[in-house]
Design an enzyme around this catalytic site. Structure first.
Site, PDB file in Angstrom:
ATOM      1  N   ARG A 124      51.505  50.151  50.439  1.00 17.16           N
ATOM      2  CA  ARG A 124      50.092  50.211  50.181  1.00 17.16           C
ATOM      3  C   ARG A 124      49.558  48.736  49.527  1.00 17.16           C
ATOM      4  O   ARG A 124      48.820  48.150  50.348  1.00 17.16           O
ATOM      5  CB  ARG A 124      49.766  51.484  49.184  1.00 17.16           C
ATOM      6  CG  ARG A 124      48.345  51.852  49.394  1.00 17.16           C
ATOM      7  CD  ARG A 124      47.215  51.042  48.398  1.00 17.16           C
ATOM      8  NE  ARG A 124      47.687  51.015  46.987  1.00 17.16           N
ATOM      9  CZ  ARG A 124      47.157  49.954  46.080  1.00 17.16           C
ATOM     10  NH1 ARG A 124      46.097  49.237  46.421  1.00 17.16           N
ATOM     11  NH2 ARG A 124      47.600  50.386  44.899  1.00 17.16           N
ATOM     12  N   ASP A 125      49.866  48.764  48.362  1.00 15.46           N
ATOM     13  CA  ASP A 125      49.405  47.516  47.517  1.00 15.46           C
ATOM     14  C   ASP A 125      49.737  46.258  48.339  1.00 15.46           C
ATOM     15  O   ASP A 125      49.240  45.168  48.545  1.00 15.46           O
ATOM     16  CB  ASP A 125      49.744  47.492  46.061  1.00 15.46           C
ATOM     17  CG  ASP A 125      48.972  46.683  45.489  1.00 15.46           C
ATOM     18  OD1 ASP A 125      47.845  46.132  45.691  1.00 15.46           O
ATOM     19  OD2 ASP A 125      49.015  46.906  44.018  1.00 15.46           O
TER      20      ASP A 125
ATOM     21  N   HIS B 100      50.980  49.449  36.054  1.00 16.48           N
ATOM     22  CA  HIS B 100      50.842  48.781  37.320  1.00 16.48           C
ATOM     23  C   HIS B 100      50.724  47.339  37.003  1.00 16.48           C
ATOM     24  O   HIS B 100      49.502  46.766  36.699  1.00 16.48           O
ATOM     25  CB  HIS B 100      49.616  49.514  38.192  1.00 16.48           C
ATOM     26  CG  HIS B 100      49.662  48.803  39.479  1.00 16.48           C
ATOM     27  ND1 HIS B 100      49.999  49.446  40.664  1.00 16.48           N
ATOM     28  CD2 HIS B 100      48.970  47.637  39.794  1.00 16.48           C
ATOM     29  CE1 HIS B 100      49.514  48.611  41.705  1.00 16.48           C
ATOM     30  NE2 HIS B 100      48.885  47.622  41.346  1.00 16.48           N
TER      31      HIS B 100
ATOM     32  N   CYS C 139      49.816  35.592  46.730  1.00 23.26           N
ATOM     33  CA  CYS C 139      48.724  34.784  47.443  1.00 23.26           C
ATOM     34  C   CYS C 139      49.399  33.736  48.356  1.00 23.26           C
ATOM     35  O   CYS C 139      50.399  32.949  47.597  1.00 23.26           O
ATOM     36  CB  CYS C 139      47.882  34.191  46.400  1.00 23.26           C
ATOM     37  SG  CYS C 139      46.757  33.142  46.969  1.00 23.26           S
TER      38      CYS C 139
HETATM   39 ZN    ZN Z   1      47.990  46.281  42.487  1.00 21.50          ZN
END
Ligand code: ZN
Length: 317
Positions: free
Chosen positions: A16-17, A216, A249
């Site tokens: 997901r993330d 998280h 990134c």
């Molecule tokens: Zn996250």
């Protein structure tokens, strides 16, 4: 199911993330094969996708299909992220065990991320919780889907800078009152430090009691595992992480996304905390990412260095 419950729960959020921050699409079959390999490592929870507008995040358009395949696996709890009631209804229909909802502490982040103010996001949590309750009622003795809320940008925001801790704690209280089962704190931007982590989790527990959830962390500035140790010291026992720390990134080499699952499990096991997760099987599962997304940057020190001689993991004990 694993015979003994883990002392610390590692929740894998890479599908997901990780994938949502990568522009390229991972084919559905590859996602399912990867999630299968993750489940086989002993991971107790996997967040397999999000029910968001497919026009905004085409990488997540196949989440219902991925959920249905993941539910066939024996073992892990299957989670999906939902930003609002519409997403939650799709998640409930797909049969997820739990949903996670993001509520941004930073007003600017909330507006740009989910196009709602934090207060409007809390209203969505209340709507999702009442939909969940009426669904559980109509199922008779049927299962009840847990609603977890992650307070994003709880440790700082790239747009707003520092975020008021008093506000984060107040927001946690609002979310708990709205009916969430668990309130997690998210360092979405990798701005947190260990002193702050200890302080904020202590205050979270004081505010919402046993609804205080997990952490998280992103490893943007290399503070991720230090923040984990700080959180362990104030009794946090659930941590999100992504395999290979994917989702970093591309313009900042070395700045990974989530904390790396392989390194996190190694840290916990080395400290004598049982996770139930086989580290070497985790390292092997990286191949699923590399074959579906060739050239994608993977992070992690343990996969590079290998296991030290004589290392005894707790998961096998
Ligand atoms: Zn996250």
């Amino acid at each position: 199911m694993h015979a003994r419950s883990p002392e610390v729960v590692v929740s894998e959020v890479g599908p997901r993330d990780g994938l949502q921050s990568i522009k390229r699409m991972m084919p559905t079959d590859a996602k399912i094969a990867w999630i299968k390999a993750l489940a086989a490592t002993g991971l107790p929870e996997i967040e397999v996708g999000s029910f968001v507008n497919p026009k905004l995040l085409p990488q997540m358009a196949d989440t219902a299909e991925v959920v249905s395949a993941a539910l066939q696996l024996d073992g892990p709890a299957i989670l999906a992220l939902v930003p609002n009631l519409r997403g939650a209804e799709r998640a409930f229909a797909a049969g997820v065990h739990r949903v996670t909802m993001p509520v941004s502490a930073s007003r600017a982040h909330s507006l740009s991320n989910i196009n709602m103010t934090p207060e409007q996001a809390v209203e969505q949590v209340a709507a999702v919780c009442s939909a969940r309750d009426s669904l559980a009622k109509s199922n008779g003795a049927g299962r009840r889907v847990a609603v977890e809320v992650g307070l994003s940008t709880a440790f700082g925001c790239t747009m707003e800078g520092p975020v008021s801790e008093d506000w984060v704690v107040h927001l946690a209280g609002l979310v708990a009152k709205a009916g969430a089962d668990t309130v997690n704190l998210s360092d979405t931007t990798g701005m947190g430090n260990p002193a702050q982590v200890k302080r904020l989790f202590r205050r979270l527990h004081a505010e919402v009691g046993n609804k205080a959830g997990g952490a998280h962390f992103h490893n943007t500035r290399g503070q991720g595992l230090a923040n984990v140790v700080a959180a362990l010291e104030v009794d946090v026992r659930t941590f999100d992480a992504s395999l290979g720390g994917i989702g970093g990134c591309p313009y900042a080499p070395g700045a990974s996304g989530n904390i790396v699952t392989e390194d996190l499990v190694y840290l916990l096991e080395a400290m004598g905390l049982r996770t139930g997760i086989d580290i070497e099987a985790l390292v092997a599962a990286r191949l699923h990412i590399l074959s579906a997304l060739p050239g994608e940057a993977l992070y992690g020190h343990v996969p590079e260095a290998g296991m030290p001689k004589g290392f005894v993991a707790q998961y096998a004990n």
